[in-house]
Design a protein around this motif. Structure first.
Motif, mmCIF file in Angstrom:
data_model
loop_
_atom_site.group_PDB
_atom_site.id
_atom_site.type_symbol
_atom_site.label_atom_id
_atom_site.label_comp_id
_atom_site.label_asym_id
_atom_site.label_seq_id
_atom_site.Cartn_x
_atom_site.Cartn_y
_atom_site.Cartn_z
ATOM 1 N N VAL A 1 52.738 53.325 55.265
ATOM 2 C CA VAL A 1 52.712 53.380 53.808
ATOM 3 C C VAL A 1 51.924 52.147 53.377
ATOM 4 O O VAL A 1 52.309 51.021 53.688
ATOM 5 N N ILE A 2 50.815 52.370 52.693
ATOM 6 C CA ILE A 2 49.881 51.290 52.392
ATOM 7 C C ILE A 2 49.698 51.135 50.889
ATOM 8 O O ILE A 2 49.536 52.111 50.172
ATOM 9 N N GLY A 3 49.717 49.877 50.455
ATOM 10 C CA GLY A 3 49.353 49.534 49.089
ATOM 11 C C GLY A 3 48.205 48.543 49.144
ATOM 12 O O GLY A 3 48.164 47.681 50.039
ATOM 13 N N LYS A 4 47.260 48.674 48.213
ATOM 14 C CA LYS A 4 46.092 47.796 48.225
ATOM 15 C C LYS A 4 45.656 47.522 46.798
ATOM 16 O O LYS A 4 45.640 48.427 45.966
ATOM 17 N N ALA A 5 45.317 46.268 46.517
ATOM 18 C CA ALA A 5 44.848 45.895 45.183
ATOM 19 C C ALA A 5 43.828 44.775 45.317
ATOM 20 O O ALA A 5 43.863 43.997 46.275
ATOM 21 N N SER A 6 42.938 44.703 44.336
ATOM 22 C CA SER A 6 41.858 43.726 44.375
ATOM 23 C C SER A 6 41.602 43.200 42.974
ATOM 24 O O SER A 6 41.810 43.918 41.989
ATOM 25 N N THR A 7 41.143 41.956 42.897
ATOM 26 C CA THR A 7 40.809 41.379 41.597
ATOM 27 C C THR A 7 39.801 40.248 41.775
ATOM 28 O O THR A 7 39.716 39.644 42.849
ATOM 29 N N LEU A 8 39.045 39.975 40.718
ATOM 30 C CA LEU A 8 38.170 38.809 40.690
ATOM 31 C C LEU A 8 38.976 37.631 40.168
ATOM 32 O O LEU A 8 39.728 37.771 39.196
ATOM 33 N N ILE A 9 38.799 36.476 40.798
ATOM 34 C CA ILE A 9 39.526 35.273 40.404
ATOM 35 C C ILE A 9 38.518 34.149 40.206
ATOM 36 O O ILE A 9 37.636 33.949 41.045
ATOM 37 N N HIS A 10 38.659 33.425 39.103
ATOM 38 C CA HIS A 10 37.796 32.274 38.840
ATOM 39 C C HIS A 10 38.263 31.116 39.704
ATOM 40 O O HIS A 10 39.070 30.275 39.296
ATOM 41 N N SER A 11 37.761 31.103 40.943
ATOM 42 C CA SER A 11 38.106 30.072 41.924
ATOM 43 C C SER A 11 37.127 30.182 43.087
ATOM 44 O O SER A 11 36.684 31.289 43.431
ATOM 45 N N SER A 12 36.825 29.065 43.683
ATOM 46 C CA SER A 12 36.011 29.121 44.894
ATOM 47 C C SER A 12 36.844 29.747 46.011
ATOM 48 O O SER A 12 38.079 29.714 45.976
ATOM 49 N N SER A 13 36.175 30.314 46.989
ATOM 50 C CA SER A 13 36.897 30.930 48.099
ATOM 51 C C SER A 13 37.711 29.891 48.867
ATOM 52 O O SER A 13 38.814 30.181 49.328
ATOM 53 N N ASP A 14 37.196 28.672 48.981
ATOM 54 C CA ASP A 14 37.935 27.623 49.693
ATOM 55 C C ASP A 14 39.228 27.246 48.970
ATOM 56 O O ASP A 14 40.274 27.089 49.595
ATOM 57 N N SER A 15 39.159 27.116 47.644
ATOM 58 C CA SER A 15 40.364 26.785 46.865
ATOM 59 C C SER A 15 41.384 27.916 46.930
ATOM 60 O O SER A 15 42.583 27.678 47.048
ATOM 61 N N LEU A 16 40.887 29.144 46.856
ATOM 62 C CA LEU A 16 41.776 30.299 46.918
ATOM 63 C C LEU A 16 42.453 30.379 48.291
ATOM 64 O O LEU A 16 43.652 30.620 48.387
ATOM 65 N N PHE A 17 41.687 30.132 49.354
ATOM 66 C CA PHE A 17 42.277 30.149 50.693
ATOM 67 C C PHE A 17 43.303 29.024 50.852
ATOM 68 O O PHE A 17 44.349 29.211 51.468
ATOM 69 N N GLN A 18 43.006 27.864 50.304
ATOM 70 C CA GLN A 18 43.948 26.738 50.354
ATOM 71 C C GLN A 18 45.279 27.163 49.729
ATOM 72 O O GLN A 18 46.347 26.924 50.291
ATOM 73 N N PHE A 19 45.209 27.815 48.581
ATOM 74 C CA PHE A 19 46.408 28.241 47.854
ATOM 75 C C PHE A 19 47.192 29.294 48.631
ATOM 76 O O PHE A 19 48.407 29.206 48.757
ATOM 77 N N ILE A 20 46.480 30.301 49.157
ATOM 78 C CA ILE A 20 47.150 31.415 49.830
ATOM 79 C C ILE A 20 47.478 31.113 51.288
ATOM 80 O O ILE A 20 48.559 31.436 51.767
ATOM 81 N N GLY A 21 46.557 30.482 51.995
ATOM 82 C CA GLY A 21 46.703 30.291 53.435
ATOM 83 C C GLY A 21 47.303 28.958 53.825
ATOM 84 O O GLY A 21 48.433 28.883 54.317
ATOM 85 N N THR A 22 46.567 27.896 53.578
ATOM 86 C CA THR A 22 46.988 26.568 54.008
ATOM 87 C C THR A 22 48.318 26.163 53.371
ATOM 88 O O THR A 22 49.196 25.615 54.036
ATOM 89 N N ASP A 23 48.474 26.455 52.077
ATOM 90 C CA ASP A 23 49.691 26.078 51.345
ATOM 91 C C ASP A 23 50.652 27.258 51.164
ATOM 92 O O ASP A 23 51.405 27.317 50.192
ATOM 93 N N LEU A 24 50.641 28.189 52.112
ATOM 94 C CA LEU A 24 51.486 29.388 52.051
ATOM 95 C C LEU A 24 52.962 29.051 51.824
ATOM 96 O O LEU A 24 53.627 29.676 51.001
ATOM 97 N N LEU A 25 53.479 28.058 52.529
ATOM 98 C CA LEU A 25 54.909 27.739 52.425
ATOM 99 C C LEU A 25 55.312 27.326 51.017
ATOM 100 O O LEU A 25 56.408 27.643 50.563
ATOM 101 N N VAL A 26 54.432 26.635 50.338
ATOM 102 C CA VAL A 26 54.730 26.175 48.980
ATOM 103 C C VAL A 26 54.505 27.294 47.961
ATOM 104 O O VAL A 26 55.333 27.518 47.076
ATOM 105 N N ASN A 27 53.409 28.020 48.107
ATOM 106 C CA ASN A 27 52.975 28.935 47.052
ATOM 107 C C ASN A 27 53.467 30.371 47.170
ATOM 108 O O ASN A 27 53.593 31.062 46.152
ATOM 109 N N TYR A 28 53.748 30.845 48.362
ATOM 110 C CA TYR A 28 54.182 32.235 48.535
ATOM 111 C C TYR A 28 55.417 32.567 47.677
ATOM 112 O O TYR A 28 55.428 33.568 46.962
ATOM 113 N N PRO A 29 56.454 31.714 47.675
ATOM 114 C CA PRO A 29 57.612 32.027 46.806
ATOM 115 C C PRO A 29 57.284 31.975 45.310
ATOM 116 O O PRO A 29 58.000 32.543 44.497
#
Length: 156
Positions: free
Chosen positions: A10-38
């Motif tokens: 069962v798959i859900g998928k969504a996409s959006t444009l975000i005013h952010s560099s890819s590096d900043s966005l990855f930092q938020f989602i990936g590197t800082d996952l523990l802080v930001n995911y909740p």
């Protein structure tokens, strides 16, 4: 036989444009996952890293979620950790997979595509598969909206 062993995810998928560099966005989602995911997924009530070191390929985490009043606990493993472009994790204790793909549009804008796959439905849930699909699709749309709002508010 009779489709009882058919394991269609069962798959859900969504996409959006975000005013952010890819590096900043990855930092938020990936590197800082523990802080930001909740924060972007308020259903996450507990989140802890089970392995030492920074967030990276192979990192194990445990989460406790409350989704629509149902408490669940799971362990997941980071299966893709590509700086600036993608982070994926897969349930170790439960059959699910999350994938966050980041594509740079230009220096100040990125496209985030999030997909969630429930890899197998328990037999007693099969009659409600259509409702599960609707809930999962709604959840992916909410996730990208929440991340967009948090990132763009943080940067303004």
């Amino acid at each position: 036989m009779f489709g009882l062993l058919n394991k269609t995810p069962v798959i859900g998928k969504a996409s959006t444009l975000i005013h952010s560099s890819s590096d900043s966005l990855f930092q938020f989602i990936g590197t800082d996952l523990l802080v930001n995911y909740p924060i972007w997924s308020p259903e996450v009530k507990e989140l802890e890293k089970l392995t030492d070191g920074p967030m990276q390929l192979g990192t194990l985490c445990r989460q406790v979620r409350i989704d629509q009043g149902n408490r669940s606990e799971s362990t997941f493993k980071i299966t893709v950790f590509d700086e600036g472009t993608r982070i994926s994790f897969k349930g170790v204790s439960n059959p699910y997979q999350c994938d966050y793909v980041i594509e740079s549009v230009n220096s100040t804008e990125s496209r985030l595509t999030f997909s969630f796959e429930l890899l197998d439905l328990e037999l007693h849930i099969k009659p409600f598969e259509k409702l599960v699909r609707i809930a999962i699709q709604g959840g992916t749309e909410t996730t990208v909206k929440n991340i967009k709002k948090l990132i763009e508010t943080k940067q303004s």
